[in-house]
Design a protein around this motif. Structure first.
Motif, short mmCIF file in Angstrom:
data_model
loop_
_atom_site.label_atom_id
_atom_site.label_comp_id
_atom_site.label_asym_id
_atom_site.label_seq_id
_atom_site.Cartn_x
_atom_site.Cartn_y
_atom_site.Cartn_z
N GLU A 64 0.75 -1.43 -0.20
CA GLU A 64 0.05 -0.67 -0.18
C GLU A 64 0.97 1.57 -0.20
O GLU A 64 0.32 2.04 -0.70
N LEU A 65 2.07 1.42 0.94
CA LEU A 65 2.80 2.60 0.98
C LEU A 65 4.00 2.28 -0.53
O LEU A 65 4.41 3.55 -0.48
N GLU A 66 4.12 1.46 -0.60
CA GLU A 66 5.26 1.73 -2.26
C GLU A 66 5.73 2.64 -2.72
O GLU A 66 6.86 3.36 -2.57
N ALA A 67 4.63 3.03 -3.90
CA ALA A 67 4.63 4.17 -4.38
C ALA A 67 4.86 5.70 -3.66
O ALA A 67 6.09 6.31 -3.77
N ARG A 68 3.94 5.61 -2.41
CA ARG A 68 4.61 7.02 -1.38
C ARG A 68 5.87 7.71 -1.27
O ARG A 68 6.28 8.09 -1.03
N SER A 70 8.53 6.03 -2.62
CA SER A 70 9.35 5.70 -3.16
C SER A 70 9.58 7.46 -3.54
O SER A 70 10.39 7.88 -4.30
N GLU A 71 8.74 8.25 -3.20
CA GLU A 71 8.20 9.44 -3.67
C GLU A 71 9.21 10.87 -2.91
O GLU A 71 9.73 11.91 -2.71
N GLY A 72 9.27 9.90 -1.46
CA GLY A 72 9.99 10.97 -0.44
C GLY A 72 8.81 11.89 -0.01
O GLY A 72 7.93 12.02 -0.08
N GLY A 73 9.69 12.28 1.26
CA GLY A 73 8.97 13.41 1.98
C GLY A 73 7.70 13.35 3.19
O GLY A 73 7.07 13.45 2.61
N VAL A 74 8.22 12.26 3.26
CA VAL A 74 6.78 11.08 4.48
C VAL A 74 7.61 11.02 5.73
O VAL A 74 8.64 10.73 6.31
N ILE A 75 6.70 11.08 6.41
CA ILE A 75 7.54 10.67 7.98
C ILE A 75 5.84 9.60 7.94
O ILE A 75 5.15 9.26 8.19
N TRP A 88 13.40 2.04 2.57
CA TRP A 88 12.63 2.87 2.57
C TRP A 88 12.98 4.09 3.30
O TRP A 88 12.74 5.58 3.68
N PHE A 89 13.75 4.45 4.64
CA PHE A 89 14.22 5.02 5.54
C PHE A 89 15.49 6.72 5.76
O PHE A 89 16.80 5.47 5.58
N HIS A 90 15.83 6.66 5.38
CA HIS A 90 16.61 8.14 5.12
C HIS A 90 17.23 8.10 7.40
O HIS A 90 18.11 7.62 7.33
N ILE A 91 16.58 8.49 7.74
CA ILE A 91 16.52 8.15 9.54
C ILE A 91 15.24 7.43 10.51
O ILE A 91 13.97 7.84 9.11
N VAL A 92 15.45 7.02 11.32
CA VAL A 92 14.62 6.77 12.15
C VAL A 92 14.95 6.89 13.72
O VAL A 92 15.90 7.19 14.02
#
Length: 171
Positions: A64-68, A70-75, A88-92
């Motif tokens: 469900e989240l995959e496409a979103r 890859s666009e980035g800008g998500v928390i 997926w994540f640049h930081i956790v």
């Protein structure tokens, strides 16, 4: 422009949602509460009678989240993060709360018995932090204290500085 992707994880009641929504607002990122997403899309594989809650279908959530993502800008806000793809994540950020404080928060949400005890134990044993460290590069996983409104402000400031630096470094 590539946009940062942040994961906010931790035991229920540590302040992930408060932090995530405020961070999204300040940073201009979109906010995804995985619990809400699962509810809306009925992304479950059953019901846990013992904990009185639905069982998340992790594969369907990832799909469900995959496409979103890859666009980035998500928390992304969820208890655990070990089932999300590492890419997926640049930081956790794993939020941590003192047990007495967490007990009061969970009790006020109606948690009792085994559900309350297991969530407190999860925090005591750093279970979600350990899962994050085992699932992602150690240098991108950070623990943040989340007991007081001052902690929240400090965490927001720290994460905003990180996002601004990431944007400079990656654009």
């Amino acid at each position: 422009l590539p946009l940062a992707v942040v994961c906010s994880a931790g035991t229920p009641g540590v302040g992930k949602t408060t932090l995530g929504k405020e961070l999204a607002s300040r940073a201009g990122l979109s906010y995804v509460n995985v619990g809400d997403l699962a509810k809306e899309g009925e992304l479950y594989e059953g019901f846990d009678e013992e904990y009185d809650c639905p069982i998340l279908d992790e594969d369907r959530v990832v799909d469900e989240l995959e496409a979103r993502m890859s666009e980035g800008g998500v928390i992304v806000d969820y208890h655990g993060c070990d089932f999300f793809p590492e890419r997926w994540f640049h930081i956790v950020f794993v939020l941590r709360t003192d047990n007495s404080c967490l007990y009061d928060r969970l009790h006020s949400r109606g948690y009792t018995g085994k559900k309350l005890q297991d969530n407190i134990q999860c925090e005591i044993f750093q279970t979600l932090y350990e899962e994050a460290v085992l699932s992602y590069k150690k240098e991108i996983v950070h623990q943040l204290p989340s007991n007081t409104p001052e902690d929240l402000e400090r965490n927001l400031d720290q994460i905003m500085q990180w996002i601004e630096q990431w944007m400079k470094d990656n654009n």
